[in-house]
Design an enzyme around this catalytic site. Sequence first.
Site, PDB file in Angstrom:
ATOM      1  N   ASN A 291       0.819  -1.073   0.174  1.00  9.79           N
ATOM      2  CA  ASN A 291       0.007  -0.043  -0.204  1.00  9.79           C
ATOM      3  C   ASN A 291       0.711   1.182  -0.007  1.00  9.79           C
ATOM      4  O   ASN A 291       1.862   1.487  -0.885  1.00  9.79           O
ATOM      5  CB  ASN A 291      -1.028  -0.015   1.031  1.00  9.79           C
ATOM      6  CG  ASN A 291      -0.643  -0.132   2.582  1.00  9.79           C
ATOM      7  OD1 ASN A 291      -0.277  -1.342   2.734  1.00  9.79           O
ATOM      8  ND2 ASN A 291      -0.865   0.913   3.156  1.00  9.79           N
ATOM      9  N   ASP A 292       0.676   2.239   0.777  1.00  6.53           N
ATOM     10  CA  ASP A 292       1.172   3.576   0.844  1.00  6.53           C
ATOM     11  C   ASP A 292       2.609   3.494   0.090  1.00  6.53           C
ATOM     12  O   ASP A 292       3.681   2.991   0.757  1.00  6.53           O
ATOM     13  CB  ASP A 292       1.331   4.283   2.001  1.00  6.53           C
ATOM     14  CG  ASP A 292      -0.012   4.246   2.762  1.00  6.53           C
ATOM     15  OD1 ASP A 292      -1.080   3.724   2.080  1.00  6.53           O
ATOM     16  OD2 ASP A 292      -0.076   4.822   4.050  1.00  6.53           O
ATOM     17  N   PHE A 359       4.797   1.844  10.260  1.00  6.34           N
ATOM     18  CA  PHE A 359       3.733   2.740   9.407  1.00  6.34           C
ATOM     19  C   PHE A 359       4.473   3.660   8.528  1.00  6.34           C
ATOM     20  O   PHE A 359       5.780   3.717   8.548  1.00  6.34           O
ATOM     21  CB  PHE A 359       2.714   3.093  10.363  1.00  6.34           C
ATOM     22  CG  PHE A 359       1.591   2.573  10.431  1.00  6.34           C
ATOM     23  CD1 PHE A 359       1.609   0.806  10.428  1.00  6.34           C
ATOM     24  CD2 PHE A 359       0.453   2.613  10.710  1.00  6.34           C
ATOM     25  CE1 PHE A 359       0.771   0.084  10.630  1.00  6.34           C
ATOM     26  CE2 PHE A 359      -0.716   1.997  11.144  1.00  6.34           C
ATOM     27  CZ  PHE A 359      -0.669   0.558  11.168  1.00  6.34           C
ATOM     28  N   ARG A 420       0.237   9.865  12.861  1.00  2.00           N
ATOM     29  CA  ARG A 420       1.094   9.048  12.107  1.00  2.00           C
ATOM     30  C   ARG A 420       1.510   9.653  10.991  1.00  2.00           C
ATOM     31  O   ARG A 420       1.082  10.665  10.417  1.00  2.00           O
ATOM     32  CB  ARG A 420       0.467   7.634  11.793  1.00  2.00           C
ATOM     33  CG  ARG A 420      -0.800   7.743  11.098  1.00  2.00           C
ATOM     34  CD  ARG A 420      -1.469   6.523  11.123  1.00  2.00           C
ATOM     35  NE  ARG A 420      -3.002   6.644  10.363  1.00  2.00           N
ATOM     36  CZ  ARG A 420      -3.995   6.855  11.137  1.00  2.00           C
ATOM     37  NH1 ARG A 420      -3.852   6.878  12.347  1.00  2.00           N
ATOM     38  NH2 ARG A 420      -5.157   6.984  10.596  1.00  2.00           N
ATOM     39  N   ASP A 421       2.502   9.002  10.229  1.00  2.00           N
ATOM     40  CA  ASP A 421       2.735   9.386   8.943  1.00  2.00           C
ATOM     41  C   ASP A 421       3.546  10.732   8.759  1.00  2.00           C
ATOM     42  O   ASP A 421       3.276  11.647   8.018  1.00  2.00           O
ATOM     43  CB  ASP A 421       1.588   9.565   7.920  1.00  2.00           C
ATOM     44  CG  ASP A 421       0.633   8.123   8.010  1.00  2.00           C
ATOM     45  OD1 ASP A 421       1.129   7.176   8.442  1.00  2.00           O
ATOM     46  OD2 ASP A 421      -0.558   8.581   7.839  1.00  2.00           O
ATOM     47  N   GLU A 469      -4.300  11.804   7.446  1.00  2.00           N
ATOM     48  CA  GLU A 469      -3.398  10.744   7.433  1.00  2.00           C
ATOM     49  C   GLU A 469      -2.668  11.238   5.856  1.00  2.00           C
ATOM     50  O   GLU A 469      -3.094  11.617   5.204  1.00  2.00           O
ATOM     51  CB  GLU A 469      -3.715   9.292   7.353  1.00  2.00           C
ATOM     52  CG  GLU A 469      -4.607   8.752   6.444  1.00  2.00           C
ATOM     53  CD  GLU A 469      -4.979   7.158   6.730  1.00  2.00           C
ATOM     54  OE1 GLU A 469      -4.861   6.839   7.578  1.00  2.00           O
ATOM     55  OE2 GLU A 469      -5.558   6.522   5.772  1.00  2.00           O
TER      56      GLU A 469
END
Length: 720
Positions: A291-292, A359, A420-421, A469
């Site tokens: 994913n990301d 993450f 996060r992120d 996010e």
Amino acid sequence: MLATFALIGLLTASPAATAEDSTRPDVVIADFEGDDYGGWKADGHAFGDRPARGTLPGQMEVSGYLGRGLVNSFNGGDDATGTLTSPPFRIDRPYVNFLIGGGGFDGETCLNLSVDGRTVRTATGKNREGGGTEALRWDGWDVKDLAGKEATFQVVDCRKGGWGHINVDQIVLADASRKPAEAVRAIVLNHRYLHLPVHTGGPKTRMKFTIDGQTVREFDIELAEGKPDFWVFSDLKSYEGRTLKIHAGELADPKALDAITPSDEVPDAAGMYKEKHRPQFHFTSRRGWLNDPNGLVFDLGAAQGQGFDRGVIHLFYQHNPYGWNWGNMHWGHATTLDLVHWSEFPIAIYPHAYGDWAFSGSAVADVDNTGGFQKRGTPAPPLVAAYTSTGRGECIVFSSDRGQTWTEYKGNPVVKHNGRDPRLLWHAASKQWVMAVYDEGEKRQSIDFHTSPDLKTWTFASRLDGFFECPDLFELPVDGDPNKTLWVIYAADAKYKLGRFDGKTFHVESGPDKHTLWHGNFYAAQTFSEAPNSRRIQIGWGQGITFPGMPFNQQMALPVDLTLRTTPDGVRMFAAPVAELQSLRDAKHDFSNTTLEPGKNPLSGLSGDLFEVKLAAKPGAAEEIELNLRGTPVIYDVRRQDLVCKQIRTFLPLVDGELRLHVFLDKGSIEVFGGDGRVAVSVGVIPDDANHALGVASRGGAASLRTLEVYPLRSAWIKP
């Protein structure tokens, strides 16, 4: 040297004694076969007023329960909550056995045993992440120390959201445990890889690798206990020659560990990237879930010129190397020299511990070595990445070998908050580092800005509400004028605002509403740090583009160049597929400067799977203009000036009276860039093995084709 695995064998290979081995029958506390809960008391809405008869509406198929009934708190969906409490009973057997499944959240989706009003035992299901299975499996407790005590059971569901439910059946007191024993196998590591068989949708097993008693890997896997759907692998090169123990809990057949195979190659190395539905010019991971995009950065370590010869280009990404669904978040790693042809490398960032996942985040080149991470004697500036350690906070890692290995900063975490992120960038005007990071509070979602002189010590600066996010933040010239710039900010949904950023605060100048460039299967995009020639190159995740039956899942969108241009509606962001993709073109089929009559299809002689199409047409009397790509229509509604593709309908104004489309067709997706890139659409398509045709059509009247060029494309997995 990467030599052979010596198989020492299965240390624990047999399940615990079962209840059937006992001379006394089990005492059934509840089997939930009745038309109601009997003496059990239900509170809230999650359990309804009677046992479920298997799968409930909107739920994945429930299996593994006995008879016709079970406790299933999915009544009303995952947001329903409640409790189900038993009448008192006396503990007169040494073991409690039960079947359990569903959510794996301690204290929130669980079965509790209480004595004297105090919880003395608890168990949960196994699922905390997307995917998973609704299968119930045997679990239980040793309760010898509670013999003769009066007790009660309580099934608890106080969790909302994904896997916010619990399944329970067949609660019994017994003379023997039915909980499967842990299986252990020991191996001497003399090959690089372990191949692990996977059955997608099967029960999840927590697997742990230990060396000298220390855990070196721990993850969830749907380990195949029969014929696998595909094989994944674990790279153990750094532990060569040492004895590894493989621990797996709750296997119906511990001999399933025998199928784990040592090898010096990844599974099916010869057939990799040639699979039936493998995208041929969108990045996909060789195995497992993706994913990301994370840590997109140009490596300046080989800086010699002004183009791609400056060094390799890194793509890190969220990755489950052990399954087809989301979970076990690591940072996968690939590089390219041209944004088209990719080479995959070993995992870059492993989770700190089970449950403390790696993450999303970003990476930069610390050209001036502000953090002091550059090793003595290494001419290249260090790469520095920030990522969310889900158990600790925002963490810094650095690499002095061009991204091949990463070292944790000893002062981690550098930021602790509810978010996060982290997105790192150097703000030249204020001569400091900036971290744009998602943060949330009660009824608030925001991008927070922190500043630092050295990537180690961070100070909160400001907050911009209304973003969820995966933030990104960068400056672009307007209409190519370097003296007229605006900053762009967006989050995971790619909806953006424009304004000024002074290194601490983002000042919005584009109004209260966000603007939209991307539509469809597109999420969590990030742009590259340190790109040459002031390019702002973006890659997004093609969220939801799936590949059933394949050993991989999900893909990245195409890399695009972003620009800001003035339109009649104000300054807007445009996306154009990077010019480097032209290297994949085969001979052009040109149908330009013709009239497109209703009922005629100039492309009727073309067929295949991989195409690039460029179209510029004046609609004239046409009511619709359609491209048909292997059965998937891309339609332009002339009256409404709408572009329609599958579930997407979006406004696309004509440019100088023309419809302009630039389209890419791959094995599992279509990407459309309309109006010279003012609108971008990404949609997944299910490959139709019987349909390889292309078509173009005009309806309601003739249209004038100024440009219609079709390029068959070669695979990017074949190196030039």
